[in-house]
Design an enzyme around this catalytic site. Structure first.
Site, PDB file in Angstrom:
ATOM      1  CB  THR A   1      -0.704  -0.184   1.129  1.00  0.00           C
ATOM      2  OG1 THR A   1      -1.852  -1.117   0.864  1.00  0.00           O
ATOM      3  CG2 THR A   1      -1.710   1.239   1.144  1.00  0.00           C
TER       4      THR A   1
ATOM      5  CB  SER B   1       2.624  -8.061   1.250  1.00  0.00           C
ATOM      6  OG  SER B   1       1.630  -7.931   2.245  1.00  0.00           O
TER       7      SER B   1
ATOM      8  CB  THR C   1       0.169  -3.429   6.309  1.00  0.00           C
ATOM      9  OG1 THR C   1      -0.988  -3.515   5.739  1.00  0.00           O
ATOM     10  CG2 THR C   1       0.855  -2.217   6.288  1.00  0.00           C
ATOM     11  CG  ASP C   2      -2.626  -7.233   3.803  1.00  0.00           C
ATOM     12  OD1 ASP C   2      -2.958  -6.670   4.692  1.00  0.00           O
ATOM     13  OD2 ASP C   2      -3.345  -7.293   2.620  1.00  0.00           O
TER      14      ASP C   2
HETATM   15  C1  SIN Z   1      -0.313  -5.427   0.868  1.00  0.00           C
HETATM   16  O1  SIN Z   1      -0.164  -5.794   1.962  1.00  0.00           O
HETATM   17  O2  SIN Z   1       0.580  -5.015   0.153  1.00  0.00           O
HETATM   18  C2  SIN Z   1      -1.388  -4.188   0.729  1.00  0.00           C
HETATM   19  C3  SIN Z   1      -1.886  -3.809   2.136  1.00  0.00           C
HETATM   20  C4  SIN Z   1      -1.241  -3.125   2.613  1.00  0.00           C
HETATM   21  O3  SIN Z   1       0.001  -2.693   2.387  1.00  0.00           O
HETATM   22  O4  SIN Z   1      -1.613  -2.135   3.454  1.00  0.00           O
END
Ligand code: SIN
Length: 333
Positions: free
Chosen positions: A13, A59, A92-93
């Site tokens: 993100t 991710s 984050t995922d």
């Molecule tokens: C991801 O994990 O690539 C998408 C969600 C995020 O980064 O918050």
């Protein structure tokens, strides 16, 4: 001690874009290149940075191939004497899985006394008030901190160790926690305040799960792997039976992590199926689906517990155990 901070972009993100500034959910992750992301942080202009795009993905789609490449690039840059540390931008995922993976395969042989700092964002780069630039700035500050070492994550001004970090919220900017352990530190007005020691000992914990295998052995096994072992996670829940485990056995599974209820408890039917899997040579680890706390051993345990690892991190540990065993038939982790 070198002065260069290497920033490896993997997407997420933090590199996401939406068609409108007020859209913080309907965006596409992994769109903006790492050089462009760094250009959004003018405060970094006097820091000697080297940027490299290692991947450009959401991710949720993080792959073993991307992990192999990321670990190789980390090892390369960490070995350069002018490099002080590495920052990795990541979605984050699955950040906590990558953090644990890197800690296990890099430290201490390859990481030495240098830091690898993962950072991320909960809002895309196009948001009215994106959180990525501040997180990036904080991550570089942490990577430059004298004595910084090991794999850590920085998000919303909080520093978490790779072992403890866990995403626990779907949209808050401060989406991560270190659970009972508490954060490693906080970034306050451009200063790092440490609350615990740097995670040098984390390798011991990673090794506890990977049973005393040197990280260089893990690294080599990871780099040589053409195919990764099949390790899946199943849940205990009301009415859980053995059907998923039997399906996995038929599918040729190599390892199973069970996310048990409470203190790692598993229904009788599921437990029987897992014992059958174990007898058939499948490695089984028992974690808890509780967000906090660890599985405490009891006299009645029939399946090994994950030694405090969450289900997703126990899965990474199991993958690494199996890889090492396959790569080094004389080692018996
Ligand atoms: C991801 O994990 O690539 C998408 C969600 C995020 O980064 O918050």
């Amino acid at each position: 001690m070198g002065q260069t901070i290497v920033v490896l972009g993997t997407g997420g993100t933090i590199a996401g874009t939406a068609s409108r500034g007020d859209d913080t959910v309907g965006y596409t992750a992994g769109q903006v290149g790492i050089e462009d992301l760094l250009a959004t942080v003018p405060a970094l202009k006097n820091t000697h940075l080297v940027a490299e795009q290692v991947a450009q993905i959401d991710s949720k789609d993080m792959s073993f191939a991307a992990w192999q490449h990321l670990a190789a690039r980390c090892a390369y840059w960490l070995a350069q004497s002018d490099v002080q540390g590495i920052v990795i931008t990541h979605g984050t995922d699955t950040l906590e899985e990558t953090a644990y993976f890197l800690q296990a395969v890099l430290a201490p042989d390859l990481i030495g006394s240098k830091p690898v700092v993962l950072t991320c964002a909960m809002r895309p780069a196009t948001a009215l008030a994106p959180d990525g630039p501040q997180n990036l700035l904080d991550a570089v500050l942490v990577a430059r901190h004298p004595g910084a070492r090991g794999v850590v994550a920085v998000c919303a001004g909080v520093v978490h160790s790779a072992l403890d970090v866990q995403k626990t919220h779907t949209w808050r900017l401060d989406a991560f926690t270190s659970g009972d352990a508490g954060p490693l530190g906080v970034v306050e007005a451009g200063n790092l305040r440490l609350m615990r020691n740097w995670p040098v000992a984390l390798v011991d914990i990673a090794q506890a799960a990977i049973e005393n295998v040197a990280s260089s052995t893990l690294f080599n096994a990871v780099q040589r792997a053409k195919q990764w072992p099949r390790v899946h996670i199943v849940f205990n829940h009301v009415g859980a039976d053995g059907s998923l485990v039997h399906a996995l056995l038929a599918h040729g599974v190599n390892g199973i992590v069970v996310a048990g209820t409470g203190n790692g408890t598993v229904s009788n039917d599921l437990q029987n199926a897992l014992l059958q899997a174990q007898e058939a040579g499948v490695r089984v680890l028992r974690a808890t689906r509780c967000a906090n706390g660890r599985v405490l051993p009891t006299a009645n345990d029939v399946l090994p517990d994950s030694q405090g690892l969450s289900p997703v991190k126990a899965r990474v540990a199991l993958l690494l155990q199996l890889l090492v065993r396959r790569d080094n038939p004389t080692i018996n982790p």
